[in-house]
Design a protein around this motif. Structure first.
Motif, PDB file in Angstrom:
ATOM      1  N   ASP A 127       0.826  -1.215   0.000  1.00 17.37           N
ATOM      2  CA  ASP A 127       0.000   0.000   0.000  1.00 17.37           C
ATOM      3  C   ASP A 127       0.856   1.259   0.000  1.00 17.37           C
ATOM      4  OD1 ASP A 127      -2.201  -1.644   0.046  1.00 17.37           O
ATOM      5  OD2 ASP A 127      -2.534  -1.457   2.214  1.00 17.37           O
ATOM      6  N   GLY A 128       1.988   1.209   0.717  1.00 18.36           N
ATOM      7  CA  GLY A 128       2.872   2.372   0.737  1.00 18.36           C
ATOM      8  C   GLY A 128       3.419   2.694  -0.636  1.00 18.36           C
ATOM      9  N   CYS A 129       3.745   1.651  -1.395  1.00 20.11           N
ATOM     10  CA  CYS A 129       4.211   1.883  -2.761  1.00 20.11           C
ATOM     11  C   CYS A 129       3.067   2.392  -3.632  1.00 20.11           C
ATOM     12  CB  CYS A 129       4.798   0.592  -3.336  1.00 20.11           C
ATOM     13  SG  CYS A 129       5.360   0.719  -5.048  1.00 20.11           S
ATOM     14  N   ALA A 130       1.878   1.808  -3.472  1.00 22.09           N
ATOM     15  CA  ALA A 130       0.742   2.172  -4.324  1.00 22.09           C
ATOM     16  C   ALA A 130       0.367   3.637  -4.183  1.00 22.09           C
ATOM     17  CB  ALA A 130      -0.454   1.281  -4.001  1.00 22.09           C
ATOM     18  N   VAL A 131       0.446   4.184  -2.952  1.00 19.78           N
ATOM     19  CA  VAL A 131       0.034   5.576  -2.743  1.00 19.78           C
ATOM     20  C   VAL A 131       1.168   6.562  -3.006  1.00 19.78           C
ATOM     21  CG1 VAL A 131      -1.743   4.908  -1.092  1.00 19.78           C
ATOM     22  CG2 VAL A 131       0.534   5.546  -0.262  1.00 19.78           C
ATOM     23  N   ASP A 132       2.380   6.049  -3.183  1.00 12.56           N
ATOM     24  CA  ASP A 132       3.493   6.905  -3.577  1.00 12.56           C
ATOM     25  C   ASP A 132       3.424   7.069  -5.104  1.00 12.56           C
ATOM     26  OD1 ASP A 132       6.532   7.817  -2.634  1.00 12.56           O
ATOM     27  OD2 ASP A 132       6.417   7.117  -4.712  1.00 12.56           O
ATOM     28  N   ARG A 133       3.311   8.301  -5.583  1.00 14.25           N
ATOM     29  CA  ARG A 133       3.080   8.539  -7.012  1.00 14.25           C
ATOM     30  C   ARG A 133       4.156   7.892  -7.878  1.00 14.25           C
ATOM     31  NH1 ARG A 133       4.905  12.318 -10.475  1.00 14.25           N
ATOM     32  NH2 ARG A 133       5.982  13.412  -8.772  1.00 14.25           N
ATOM     33  N   VAL A 134       5.398   8.004  -7.458  1.00 12.64           N
ATOM     34  CA  VAL A 134       6.502   7.478  -8.269  1.00 12.64           C
ATOM     35  C   VAL A 134       6.553   5.956  -8.196  1.00 12.64           C
ATOM     36  CG1 VAL A 134       9.000   7.519  -8.600  1.00 12.64           C
ATOM     37  CG2 VAL A 134       7.792   9.615  -7.937  1.00 12.64           C
ATOM     38  N   CYS A 135       6.516   5.414  -6.981  1.00 12.00           N
ATOM     39  CA  CYS A 135       6.609   3.961  -6.804  1.00 12.00           C
ATOM     40  C   CYS A 135       5.395   3.267  -7.425  1.00 12.00           C
ATOM     41  CB  CYS A 135       6.711   3.631  -5.316  1.00 12.00           C
ATOM     42  SG  CYS A 135       7.016   1.877  -4.951  1.00 12.00           S
ATOM     43  N   GLY A 136       4.203   3.834  -7.173  1.00 16.90           N
ATOM     44  CA  GLY A 136       2.990   3.214  -7.694  1.00 16.90           C
ATOM     45  C   GLY A 136       2.965   3.159  -9.205  1.00 16.90           C
ATOM     46  N   ALA A 137       3.498   4.189  -9.851  1.00 15.24           N
ATOM     47  CA  ALA A 137       3.521   4.210 -11.312  1.00 15.24           C
ATOM     48  C   ALA A 137       4.541   3.216 -11.864  1.00 15.24           C
ATOM     49  CB  ALA A 137       3.837   5.618 -11.804  1.00 15.24           C
ATOM     50  N   LYS A 138       5.667   3.100 -11.188  1.00 16.76           N
ATOM     51  CA  LYS A 138       6.736   2.216 -11.657  1.00 16.76           C
ATOM     52  C   LYS A 138       6.417   0.751 -11.399  1.00 16.76           C
ATOM     53  CE  LYS A 138      11.026   1.286 -13.021  1.00 16.76           C
ATOM     54  NZ  LYS A 138      11.514   1.529 -14.395  1.00 16.76           N
ATOM     55  N   TYR A 139       5.776   0.475 -10.252  1.00 14.18           N
ATOM     56  CA  TYR A 139       5.524  -0.914  -9.847  1.00 14.18           C
ATOM     57  C   TYR A 139       4.045  -1.131  -9.556  1.00 14.18           C
ATOM     58  CZ  TYR A 139      10.580  -0.619  -9.109  1.00 14.18           C
ATOM     59  OH  TYR A 139      11.923  -0.413  -9.271  1.00 14.18           O
ATOM     60  N   PRO A 140       3.186  -1.093 -10.570  1.00 18.04           N
ATOM     61  CA  PRO A 140       1.763  -1.357 -10.325  1.00 18.04           C
ATOM     62  C   PRO A 140       1.548  -2.845 -10.020  1.00 18.04           C
ATOM     63  CG  PRO A 140       2.180  -1.194 -12.675  1.00 18.04           C
ATOM     64  CD  PRO A 140       3.474  -0.821 -11.987  1.00 18.04           C
ATOM     65  N   ASP A 141       0.449  -3.143  -9.373  1.00 21.46           N
ATOM     66  CA  ASP A 141       0.075  -4.529  -9.090  1.00 21.46           C
ATOM     67  C   ASP A 141       1.161  -5.268  -8.314  1.00 21.46           C
ATOM     68  OD1 ASP A 141      -2.307  -4.142 -10.555  1.00 21.46           O
ATOM     69  OD2 ASP A 141      -1.232  -4.563 -12.419  1.00 21.46           O
ATOM     70  N   LEU A 142       1.773  -4.585  -7.362  1.00 24.20           N
ATOM     71  CA  LEU A 142       2.878  -5.182  -6.610  1.00 24.20           C
ATOM     72  C   LEU A 142       2.423  -6.419  -5.838  1.00 24.20           C
ATOM     73  CD1 LEU A 142       5.885  -4.744  -5.967  1.00 24.20           C
ATOM     74  CD2 LEU A 142       5.172  -3.377  -3.994  1.00 24.20           C
ATOM     75  N   ARG A 143       1.251  -6.347  -5.245  1.00 26.47           N
ATOM     76  CA  ARG A 143       0.724  -7.467  -4.461  1.00 26.47           C
ATOM     77  C   ARG A 143       0.583  -8.713  -5.341  1.00 26.47           C
ATOM     78  NH1 ARG A 143      -2.644  -4.774  -2.266  1.00 26.47           N
ATOM     79  NH2 ARG A 143      -2.085  -4.655  -0.057  1.00 26.47           N
ATOM     80  N   ALA A 144       0.026  -8.539  -6.523  1.00 26.78           N
ATOM     81  CA  ALA A 144      -0.160  -9.666  -7.437  1.00 26.78           C
ATOM     82  C   ALA A 144       1.187 -10.204  -7.923  1.00 26.78           C
ATOM     83  CB  ALA A 144      -1.020  -9.239  -8.619  1.00 26.78           C
ATOM     84  N   ARG A 145       2.133  -9.318  -8.157  1.00 24.14           N
ATOM     85  CA  ARG A 145       3.460  -9.759  -8.605  1.00 24.14           C
ATOM     86  C   ARG A 145       4.141 -10.608  -7.541  1.00 24.14           C
ATOM     87  NH1 ARG A 145       7.052  -6.117 -12.434  1.00 24.14           N
ATOM     88  NH2 ARG A 145       5.504  -5.182 -13.803  1.00 24.14           N
ATOM     89  N   PHE A 146       4.018 -10.181  -6.293  1.00 27.75           N
ATOM     90  CA  PHE A 146       4.629 -10.940  -5.205  1.00 27.75           C
ATOM     91  C   PHE A 146       3.982 -12.320  -5.096  1.00 27.75           C
ATOM     92  CE2 PHE A 146       4.667 -12.188  -0.681  1.00 27.75           C
ATOM     93  CZ  PHE A 146       6.029 -12.304  -0.493  1.00 27.75           C
ATOM     94  N   ALA A 147       2.664 -12.366  -5.143  1.00 20.50           N
ATOM     95  CA  ALA A 147       1.969 -13.648  -5.042  1.00 20.50           C
ATOM     96  C   ALA A 147       2.390 -14.584  -6.158  1.00 20.50           C
ATOM     97  CB  ALA A 147       0.455 -13.420  -5.066  1.00 20.50           C
ATOM     98  N   LYS A 148       2.531 -14.055  -7.374  1.00 22.58           N
ATOM     99  CA  LYS A 148       2.940 -14.897  -8.506  1.00 22.58           C
ATOM    100  C   LYS A 148       4.378 -15.363  -8.347  1.00 22.58           C
ATOM    101  CE  LYS A 148       2.937 -15.024 -13.568  1.00 22.58           C
ATOM    102  NZ  LYS A 148       4.265 -15.632 -13.687  1.00 22.58           N
TER     103      LYS A 148
END
Length: 486
Positions: free
Chosen positions: A247-268
């Motif tokens: 969530d911290g990455c998602a709400v950070d404009r730079v991190c969220g744009a660079k790494y969308p769907d981080l939760r799904a990527r980790f699960a995969k």
């Protein structure tokens, strides 16, 4: 005082019949258990106490003590006693110099080895367990096979220790709290300040329950209250911090744009590693490591303990998911090797004070595949291992909140995957003189930094008033945009 530690000679001194029976408790000045800084004023010795405090004829055991002398011309009369986490970690092995310890500017700093730890006599080490923990870290032992192997090894270690004369029922938090009180008395200290981190916060709370008169103040960092059931929520605690990172990455404009769907990527990433182990060519004792989902999760778990690494976790996850394994390989390599715990001590405390009050179904649920953690087990001991260890269950009071008026400074790290801040906050309901300090961006052992040390130092100067926490209030927390910067 800094002489070599002749373990074999000292070992003979605690065997039954090897010496007369002078009064216990007592303090025996002598050699340090480990090599300490030769240029510093450090005194050492052994605290001698009874192994089982509930038996009049129990044999004496010996616990190493390291006393770092204050740099002050006239040290204050109330030293600090520090003990580490665990249970099962050595205190005297980890702290061998006071050069950078700011608390020595005003008072002495004392470290006591917990009964049963590595340099205690006897030491409740279980090489069978430490080796198997290394196999787990390497991914070669997992699931039901790991539980079976650990259970059998626990039974063998228990038999070996019992045959050697160890009374395993003597190794509890209650007994360790009484050791702390005995050390205070034999050193001639009227009142002192207790400093505990992780498990030793529980130990210091036990001292407050049993011996409050000798305690001037307590510093509790990463609190493990006696009433929580750790193994029922061990993976949930880890998931809490994972979600904070996502969530911290998602709400950070730079991190969220660079790494969308981080939760799904980790699960995969975890699921893919479970289906086909990652080929990272990591060497471990006994052969190459098998990097499965659990090893990936443990690598991220390790990163969560380093405040400077926390903002970089999004990049770590995405890099690994795209086949760039350099950071992941380093973290997994760092997790290899046998456990550093004295597992006999760890089992004796946990199987008496935690497992009897926990729900086996809830413990098992922490390993459920639905949690998406690759079957990683952050619990301390399984019900099967504790049945094999077979120690007497602690009384119900060991699972109840501690009530105390003693001033307490309570640190909590925002990203602590082991002891969530809520566990420290709950002390405020039973300890009216507890002052919470939340450290944004920090993790386990949240006071171990310049800001935390300055707050501790101010608190010890006058525990009757809340210390200034300006530096903590100025903390910005994790800057997840760092994951994007080159």
């Amino acid at each position: 005082m800094r002489l070599p530690f002749f373990a074999a000679v000292l070992l003979l001194s605690w065997k039954v019949g090897a010496e007369p029976a002078p009064a216990v408790p007592r303090f025996e000045p002598g050699a340090c258990a480990v090599e300490v800084a030769a240029s510093e004023r450090i005194d050492c010795g052994l605290l001698v106490v009874s192994e089982n405090r509930h038996k009049a004829d129990s044999r004496p055991i010996r616990l190493p003590v390291t006393i770092f002398r204050s740099r002050a011309a006239k040290p204050l009369a109330d030293p600090v006693l520090f003990m580490p986490g665990g249970p099962g970690l050595s205190g005297v092995e980890r702290i061998t110099s006071g050069k950078h310890n700011k608390l020595l500017d005003e008072r002495d700093y004392i470290v006591l080895e917990q009964r049963g730890a590595k340099f205690a006599q006897p030491s409740l080490q279980c090489p069978e367990i430490t080796t198997l923990k290394g196999e787990e870290a390497a991914g070669r032992l997992r699931g039901p096979a790991a539980t079976t192997a650990l259970t059998q090894a626990a039974g063998r270690c228990r038999e070996k220790l019992a045959t050697s004369g160890v009374d395993l029922d003597g190794y509890t938090s209650e007994a360790a709290a009484d050791d702390i009180e005995d050390l205070r008395k034999v050193l001639g200290v009227a009142r002192w300040n207790l400093y505990g981190v992780s498990y030793s916060t529980r130990l210091m709370l036990t001292v407050l329950r049993r011996h409050p008169a000798g305690v001037r103040s307590v510093v509790l960092d990463s609190v493990l209250p006696p009433e929580v059931n750790f193994d029922e929520v061990s993976a949930t605690n880890l998931l809490r911090v994972l979600n904070q990172v996502f969530d911290g990455c998602a709400v950070d404009r730079v991190c969220g744009a660079k790494y969308p769907d981080l939760r799904a990527r980790f699960a995969k990433l975890v699921a893919d590693a479970d289906r086909l182990p990652l080929k990272l060519a990591i060497r471990a004792a006994g052969g190459p490591a098998e990097v499965r989902g659990a090893q990936v999760v443990e690598a991220v778990y390790s990163a969560m303990h380093e405040p400077m690494q926390i903002p970089l976790i999004p990049k770590l996850i995405v890099d690994a998911s795209e086949g760039r394994f350099e950071t992941l390989r380093g973290l997994i390599s760092g997790n290899q090797g046998p456990s550093q715990m004295a597992w006999g001590l760890r089992y004796s405390v946990w199987c008496a004070e935690e497992l009897p009050f926990e729900d086996a179904g809830r413990i098992a649920a922490q390993l459920a595949p639905a949690m998406g953690l690759g079957g990683v087990n952050e619990g301390t001991a399984s019900p099967q291992e504790c049945r094999a260890w077979n120690v007497t269950a602690a009384p119900a009071v060991e699972n109840e909140p501690v009530k105390s008026d003693v001033p307490a400074l309570v640190f909590a790290g925002e990203f602590d995957p082991d002891t969530p801040p809520e566990w420290g906050h709950r002390l405020l309901g039973s300890m009216p003189n507890a002052y919470p300090v939340d450290m944004r961006g920090y993790s386990h052992a949240a006071s171990f930094n310049s800001c935390g040390v300055s707050i501790v130092k101010a608190f010890l100067q006058d525990p009757s008033h809340p210390p200034a926490v300006d530096c903590a209030l100025k903390l910005r927390g994790a800057d997840f945009s760092r994951s994007v910067r080159p």
